[in-house]
Design a protein around this motif. Structure first.
Motif, PDB file in Angstrom:
ATOM      1  N   ILE A   1       0.832  -1.205   0.000  1.00  0.00           N
ATOM      2  CA  ILE A   1       0.000   0.000   0.000  1.00  0.00           C
ATOM      3  C   ILE A   1       0.866   1.254   0.000  1.00  0.00           C
ATOM      4  O   ILE A   1       0.602   2.221  -0.736  1.00  0.00           O
ATOM      5  CB  ILE A   1      -0.958  -0.016   1.206  1.00  0.00           C
ATOM      6  N   ASN A   2       1.924   1.252   0.803  1.00  0.00           N
ATOM      7  CA  ASN A   2       2.798   2.420   0.880  1.00  0.00           C
ATOM      8  C   ASN A   2       3.445   2.719  -0.469  1.00  0.00           C
ATOM      9  O   ASN A   2       3.509   3.878  -0.902  1.00  0.00           O
ATOM     10  CB  ASN A   2       3.868   2.215   1.947  1.00  0.00           C
ATOM     11  N   LYS A   3       3.914   1.688  -1.165  1.00  0.00           N
ATOM     12  CA  LYS A   3       4.537   1.907  -2.473  1.00  0.00           C
ATOM     13  C   LYS A   3       3.493   2.314  -3.504  1.00  0.00           C
ATOM     14  O   LYS A   3       3.731   3.195  -4.341  1.00  0.00           O
ATOM     15  CB  LYS A   3       5.276   0.644  -2.921  1.00  0.00           C
ATOM     16  N   ALA A   4       2.326   1.661  -3.441  1.00  0.00           N
ATOM     17  CA  ALA A   4       1.269   1.989  -4.404  1.00  0.00           C
ATOM     18  C   ALA A   4       0.812   3.435  -4.240  1.00  0.00           C
ATOM     19  O   ALA A   4       0.471   4.112  -5.231  1.00  0.00           O
ATOM     20  CB  ALA A   4       0.092   1.030  -4.234  1.00  0.00           C
ATOM     21  N   LYS A   5       0.810   3.939  -3.018  1.00  0.00           N
ATOM     22  CA  LYS A   5       0.426   5.333  -2.798  1.00  0.00           C
ATOM     23  C   LYS A   5       1.431   6.285  -3.431  1.00  0.00           C
ATOM     24  O   LYS A   5       1.049   7.371  -3.929  1.00  0.00           O
ATOM     25  CB  LYS A   5       0.290   5.612  -1.301  1.00  0.00           C
ATOM     26  N   LYS A   6       2.697   5.898  -3.437  1.00  0.00           N
ATOM     27  CA  LYS A   6       3.701   6.740  -4.098  1.00  0.00           C
ATOM     28  C   LYS A   6       3.416   6.821  -5.600  1.00  0.00           C
ATOM     29  O   LYS A   6       3.508   7.906  -6.204  1.00  0.00           O
ATOM     30  CB  LYS A   6       5.101   6.163  -3.855  1.00  0.00           C
ATOM     31  N   ILE A   7       3.075   5.663  -6.182  1.00  0.00           N
ATOM     32  CA  ILE A   7       2.768   5.657  -7.615  1.00  0.00           C
ATOM     33  C   ILE A   7       1.501   6.454  -7.872  1.00  0.00           C
ATOM     34  O   ILE A   7       1.427   7.275  -8.815  1.00  0.00           O
ATOM     35  CB  ILE A   7       2.614   4.210  -8.118  1.00  0.00           C
ATOM     36  N   ALA A   8       0.480   6.254  -7.048  1.00  0.00           N
ATOM     37  CA  ALA A   8      -0.780   6.964  -7.227  1.00  0.00           C
ATOM     38  C   ALA A   8      -0.595   8.469  -7.076  1.00  0.00           C
ATOM     39  O   ALA A   8      -1.206   9.264  -7.815  1.00  0.00           O
ATOM     40  CB  ALA A   8      -1.806   6.458  -6.227  1.00  0.00           C
ATOM     41  N   SER A   9       0.241   8.898  -6.123  1.00  0.00           N
ATOM     42  CA  SER A   9       0.451  10.337  -5.934  1.00  0.00           C
ATOM     43  C   SER A   9       1.090  10.950  -7.165  1.00  0.00           C
ATOM     44  O   SER A   9       0.777  12.096  -7.529  1.00  0.00           O
ATOM     45  CB  SER A   9       1.315  10.585  -4.699  1.00  0.00           C
ATOM     46  N   HIS A  10       1.965  10.199  -7.830  1.00  0.00           N
ATOM     47  CA  HIS A  10       2.578  10.690  -9.066  1.00  0.00           C
ATOM     48  C   HIS A  10       1.543  10.778 -10.186  1.00  0.00           C
ATOM     49  O   HIS A  10       1.475  11.791 -10.901  1.00  0.00           O
ATOM     50  CB  HIS A  10       3.719   9.754  -9.467  1.00  0.00           C
TER      51      HIS A  10
ATOM     52  N   ASP B   1     -12.347  15.073  -5.939  1.00  0.00           N
ATOM     53  CA  ASP B   1     -12.932  13.956  -6.667  1.00  0.00           C
ATOM     54  C   ASP B   1     -11.925  13.293  -7.589  1.00  0.00           C
ATOM     55  O   ASP B   1     -12.289  12.481  -8.438  1.00  0.00           O
ATOM     56  CB  ASP B   1     -14.160  14.409  -7.464  1.00  0.00           C
ATOM     57  N   LYS B   2     -10.656  13.642  -7.434  1.00  0.00           N
ATOM     58  CA  LYS B   2      -9.599  13.045  -8.251  1.00  0.00           C
ATOM     59  C   LYS B   2      -9.272  11.649  -7.721  1.00  0.00           C
ATOM     60  O   LYS B   2      -9.019  11.479  -6.525  1.00  0.00           O
ATOM     61  CB  LYS B   2      -8.346  13.916  -8.232  1.00  0.00           C
ATOM     62  N   SER B   3      -9.254  10.642  -8.592  1.00  0.00           N
ATOM     63  CA  SER B   3      -8.960   9.273  -8.153  1.00  0.00           C
ATOM     64  C   SER B   3      -8.358   8.477  -9.298  1.00  0.00           C
ATOM     65  O   SER B   3      -8.470   8.850 -10.472  1.00  0.00           O
ATOM     66  CB  SER B   3     -10.220   8.591  -7.642  1.00  0.00           C
ATOM     67  N   VAL B   4      -7.744   7.370  -8.923  1.00  0.00           N
ATOM     68  CA  VAL B   4      -7.207   6.427  -9.892  1.00  0.00           C
ATOM     69  C   VAL B   4      -7.442   5.029  -9.334  1.00  0.00           C
ATOM     70  O   VAL B   4      -7.344   4.804  -8.121  1.00  0.00           O
ATOM     71  CB  VAL B   4      -5.706   6.684 -10.167  1.00  0.00           C
ATOM     72  N   ALA B   5      -7.816   4.108 -10.211  1.00  0.00           N
ATOM     73  CA  ALA B   5      -8.190   2.771  -9.766  1.00  0.00           C
ATOM     74  C   ALA B   5      -6.966   1.934  -9.409  1.00  0.00           C
ATOM     75  O   ALA B   5      -5.849   2.174  -9.888  1.00  0.00           O
ATOM     76  CB  ALA B   5      -9.005   2.063 -10.839  1.00  0.00           C
ATOM     77  N   TRP B   6      -7.221   0.928  -8.535  1.00  0.00           N
ATOM     78  CA  TRP B   6      -6.170  -0.024  -8.140  1.00  0.00           C
ATOM     79  C   TRP B   6      -5.467  -0.608  -9.362  1.00  0.00           C
ATOM     80  O   TRP B   6      -4.235  -0.624  -9.428  1.00  0.00           O
ATOM     81  CB  TRP B   6      -6.793  -1.125  -7.287  1.00  0.00           C
ATOM     82  N   GLY B   7      -6.225  -1.059 -10.354  1.00  0.00           N
ATOM     83  CA  GLY B   7      -5.625  -1.668 -11.535  1.00  0.00           C
ATOM     84  C   GLY B   7      -4.758  -0.727 -12.330  1.00  0.00           C
ATOM     85  O   GLY B   7      -3.753  -1.141 -12.925  1.00  0.00           O
ATOM     86  N   ASP B   8      -5.097   0.561 -12.354  1.00  0.00           N
ATOM     87  CA  ASP B   8      -4.279   1.535 -13.070  1.00  0.00           C
ATOM     88  C   ASP B   8      -2.931   1.721 -12.378  1.00  0.00           C
ATOM     89  O   ASP B   8      -1.890   1.866 -13.030  1.00  0.00           O
ATOM     90  CB  ASP B   8      -5.007   2.877 -13.158  1.00  0.00           C
TER      91      ASP B   8
ATOM     92  N   LEU C   1      -0.786  -1.465 -12.971  1.00  0.00           N
ATOM     93  CA  LEU C   1      -0.271  -1.491 -14.347  1.00  0.00           C
ATOM     94  C   LEU C   1       0.893  -0.530 -14.490  1.00  0.00           C
ATOM     95  O   LEU C   1       1.907  -0.849 -15.120  1.00  0.00           O
ATOM     96  CB  LEU C   1      -1.386  -1.150 -15.336  1.00  0.00           C
ATOM     97  N   ALA C   2       0.765   0.649 -13.878  1.00  0.00           N
ATOM     98  CA  ALA C   2       1.851   1.624 -13.950  1.00  0.00           C
ATOM     99  C   ALA C   2       3.120   1.086 -13.304  1.00  0.00           C
ATOM    100  O   ALA C   2       4.234   1.442 -13.716  1.00  0.00           O
ATOM    101  CB  ALA C   2       1.419   2.921 -13.268  1.00  0.00           C
ATOM    102  N   ALA C   3       2.961   0.214 -12.289  1.00  0.00           N
ATOM    103  CA  ALA C   3       4.141  -0.350 -11.634  1.00  0.00           C
ATOM    104  C   ALA C   3       4.946  -1.231 -12.576  1.00  0.00           C
ATOM    105  O   ALA C   3       6.163  -1.372 -12.420  1.00  0.00           O
ATOM    106  CB  ALA C   3       3.709  -1.151 -10.403  1.00  0.00           C
ATOM    107  N   TYR C   4       4.275  -1.835 -13.541  1.00  0.00           N
ATOM    108  CA  TYR C   4       4.952  -2.752 -14.459  1.00  0.00           C
ATOM    109  C   TYR C   4       5.080  -2.198 -15.880  1.00  0.00           C
ATOM    110  O   TYR C   4       5.811  -2.757 -16.701  1.00  0.00           O
ATOM    111  CB  TYR C   4       4.200  -4.090 -14.489  1.00  0.00           C
TER     112      TYR C   4
END
Length: 790
Positions: free
Chosen positions: A568-577, A599-606, A609-612
């Motif tokens: 979760i911590n790493k995914a939040k870094k990607i999501a914040s970017h 109302d800004k959001s990004v889905a778990w799958g997005d 995917l960005a991680a890979y």
């Protein structure tokens, strides 16, 4: 409304689909190309000197590949014991060698002497019958007290006697306990037997050894509760195979109850023999072999004394126990009657002084080790039976006597006189819930109805506490454990958002494939179907200590939580970017990363995917990929507790006991899947009723096992158990693991035997048989009738 997903939801076990449709893969389903089959030749005497082994005729028989004897294992290590106990005099326990195949002597019926490896099982069996073995039979020792008598036959010639250790705990309490008992207003004494049991899981043990000469790698497929521990013990201490050249796989396992924790000779043999013949080697135990080779359980003989003051407050407990080790020390045998037993002798009560003495004894019987509950059922049975007897002697209500002496909620954390600290609990709450669900207020009317039919009705109550998730490693290391008792998990998130969770725990009926995803899904806000649990293969999992002692969620589940937190911590870094926002403002809910207050959001799958596919990725901060590993070493045991009630009818004409009702109120802390928890409690109660009324492992004076099949060993059937009332709403969460869970797998087997026996004694007293203060388990019709008839 009941939850339908995540933590707290009663979800059906997903793994049951393959089990119920015959699609499970058990070890016996594994057949490796070119495999051979092994038949072990086992001793038919309990104690004897091997004079000669003639394999010449057998070696010439069709299909025989090779025949092995103990001589082939000279220079190899014996099976190790995983826990060294230091006795009350500061001396280490006696630890005799346990060879893979007998060398020089046989020490119990079933001790493996030789092994035939052949092209087919039939050919192996035929050749085994042609092996000629001459054994000079020696006197056998079976009774523990007789085994310690001067001049008794020695199980191991290199030891001075048959005493493994004389353990005292807490030794500093000894004089104070003696003084308290001497000065007590009342002392209740009880001598009792916690009889030997055979675990009898549905699936007998199997081992398949395979060797790849091309890369010098060995693989063992085995029915194990902890494949990593088997790899460590077998590789390092028995066969000398480096861990990176040894893979241990435990696929679907059909029950264990403790008997599949241990490293067995058959596992080491198949692994090593495969290297010698350069072909896979397979062994499948028959049920008859299981009775003679699986580690057995319990087998304690105890004297317990409970001291009370003039106001009926408990002042001291003193016990003296003889614990049967069998012929050899099994993997964790030494810890069961000591650290898993003595540390629970305070029970739920404020008893200020406790002293426990245990003499562990070698006999010419099958080795004894952990069986469901492992030391905790023995402690609970002693304590709860002597409290019940004390209540009768004092003429007070047994429920009131227990309640008067309970540790109170405002006393937690509570340091017991036996070196453990209970972090949380509410024993009055579970007892109150029991009184409600068991309808104890209506018992008198039910007793009258039974008496009208000529039957004696009894009510038995039990309050238990157990210690689960054995920990922490630095403490148990000081106590003699030769392995760490942490666990590990790896959470691997795929590019599409699906997840593989590799866990060190092993599931053999506990429902990990259902409950573990509930935890991860709850944390991430995604569907459980996106999560797969991988277990039981040492090549896929970083490490793990397996499943036993109700540790799976409390220890391995906590490691899984820690690894998921890293995800979760790493995914939040990607999501914040991706959202062009501060990481501190990112929230994860229902599978969506959002910016707080917008109302800004990004889905778990997005995000995954960005991680890979890192086309838009904070490369300057973190590396691609989304996989994390965590190890978790608990800071303390967890302490489930509860109160049980059993009602029985006794037929005074025959002594037959019928269990009419059973109620269980348990505190398991937070509950992840109530349906699975209920099933675990049901199974444990069934096993406890089996011990209380039916099961008994019996040897004659020559060490022959008289109860060596289901013709003589009475397993509980559906007709022997009632429908249960089970409640786990009294939850005091564990304070030191992230899930607040305590463990539930052994509770039923711990709390039920004393409940049943207490009920039987109560029934007899209601019929005027007040001279009967105790009947040893199993409380069979013959024993009840004999007690009533003096």
């Amino acid at each position: 409304m009941p939850k339908d997903h995540g933590i707290g939801a009663s979800q059906k076990r997903r793994e049951d689909v393959r089990f119920l449709t015959g699609a499970g893969q058990y070890t016996d389903d594994i057949n490796v190309y070119g495999q051979t089959y092994v038949q072990f030749i086992r001793s038919d005497v309990a104690h004897g000197r091997i004079v000669s082994i003639d394999t010449s005729a057998a070696e010439a028989m069709p299909g025989v590949v090779r025949i092995f004897t103990g001589a082939d294992f000279e220079g190899k290590g014996g099976l190790p014991c995983g826990w060294q106990v230091t006795d009350r005099f500061g001396q280490p326990m006696k630890e005799p060698a346990h060879p893979v195949l007998a060398q020089g002597k046989v020490r119990h019926v079933g001790d493996p002497i030789a092994a035939v490896v052949a092209e087919s099982l039939e050919e192996a069996r035929n050749a085994a019958e042609a092996v000629e073995i001459e054994i000079e039979e020696l006197p056998a020792v079976v009774d523990m007290k007789a085994a310690l008598a001067e001049g008794s036959a020695r199980v191991h010639d290199d030891l001075s006697d048959n005493l493994c250790y004389d353990w005292g705990f807490v030794e500093d309490n000894r004089d104070a306990v003696d003084k308290a008992i001497k000065e007590a207003a009342h002392v209740t004494t009880l001598e009792l037997v916690n009889q030997r049991l055979v675990a009898n899981p549905m699936e007998p043990r199997v081992a398949v050894g395979d060797y790849n000469r091309a890369n010098d790698e060995s693989t063992l497929y085995t029915t194990s509760q902890n494949p990593h521990v088997i790899r460590l013990l077998m590789g390092a201490f028995v066969l000398g195979i480096p861990e990176h050249k040894l893979r241990v796989v435990a696929p679907d396992v059909g029950g264990g109850f403790g008997s599949k924790i241990f490293h067995y000779a058959e596992e080491a043999f198949c692994t090593w023999a495969a290297r010698q013949v350069n072909r896979p080697v397979k062994w499948t135990s028959s049920r008859s072999e299981a009775f003679l080779s699986d580690a057995q359980g319990r087998d304690h003989v105890t004297k317990i004394e409970l001291a009370l003051d003039k106001d009926n407050n408990f002042t001291a407990v003193r016990t003296e126990t003889y614990a049967n080790m069998g012929a050899y020390l099994s993997t964790f045998a030494s810890s069961v009657p000591t650290w898993l037993h003595g540390t629970l002798m305070a029970g739920n009560y404020r008893t200020p002084l406790v002293y426990v003495n245990v003499k562990a004894v070698f006999t010419n019987t099958v080795p004894v080790d952990a069986y469901r509950g492992a030391g905790r059922p023995e402690a609970t049975f002693q304590l709860e039976r002597v409290i019940d007897k004390a209540a009768r002697e004092l003429g007070v209500d047994p429920i009131a006597l227990r309640r008067q002496n309970f540790i109170q909620p405002d006393q937690f954390p509570y340091a017991t006189p036996v070196a453990v600290e209970y972090d949380t609990g509410n024993y009055d709450a579970t007892l109150d819930k029991l009184i409600e669900i068991a309808d104890i207020a209506g018992f008198a009317e039910r007793r009258k109805a039974s008496e009208a039919k000529g039957k004696l009705r009894g009510l038995g109550v039990n309050c238990y506490i157990e210690a689960c998730g054995i920990a922490p490693s630095n403490l148990v290391g000081q106590l003699g454990a030769r392995a760490g008792l942490y666990d590990a998990a790896t959470v691997r998130v795929n590019a599409t958002g699906t997840i593989s969770v590799m866990v060190g725990a092993h599931s053999h009926g506990q429902g990990h494939e259902t409950a573990f995803p509930q935890v991860v899904a709850d944390m991430l806000g995604i569907d459980e179907s996106m999560i797969d649990i991988v277990h039981g293969d040492s090549s896929k999992i970083p490490f793990g200590m397996g499943t036993y002692g109700s540790r799976s969620l409390a220890v391995c589940g906590s490691a899984m939580v820690r690894a998921t937190e890293k995800i979760i911590n790493k995914a939040k870094k990607i999501a914040s970017h991706l959202l062009e926002a501060s990481e501190a403002d990112i929230e994860l809910k229902d599978g969506q990363f959002s910016v707080a207050g917008t109302d800004k959001s990004v889905a778990w799958g997005d995000v995954t995917l960005a991680a890979y596919v890192p086309h838009n990725y904070p490369l300057e901060d973190i590396e691609p990929g989304l996989e994390e590993t965590a190890f978790y070493d608990p800071s303390n045991f967890t302490y489930p507790a509860g109160a049980y009630a059993c009602e029985v009818e006794v037929d005074p004409e025959t002594g037959k006991v019928e269990v009419l009702s059973f109620a269980a109120a348990d505190d398991f802390g937070n509950v992840v899947n109530p349906m699975i928890v209920e099933g675990q409690v049901h199974g444990g109660i069934g096993q406890g009723i089996g011990q209380a009324l039916l099961e008994n492992c019996v040897y004659d004076e020559n060490g022959q096992l008289l109860s060596a099949s289901y013709m003589d060993y009475a397993m509980p059937r559906a007709s022997d158990v009632p429908f249960y009332k089970v409640d786990h709403s009294c939850q005091t969460p564990c304070t030191h693991n992230p899930l607040g869970v305590k463990g539930c797998g052994e509770a039923g087997a711990i709390g039920s035997p004393p409940s049943v026996v207490n009920a039987v004694i109560d029934a007899l007293h209601s019929g005027g048989f007040t001279n009967v203060s105790h009947i040893d388990m199993p409380v069979s019709p013959a024993r009840v009738w004999a007690a009533m008839n003096g």
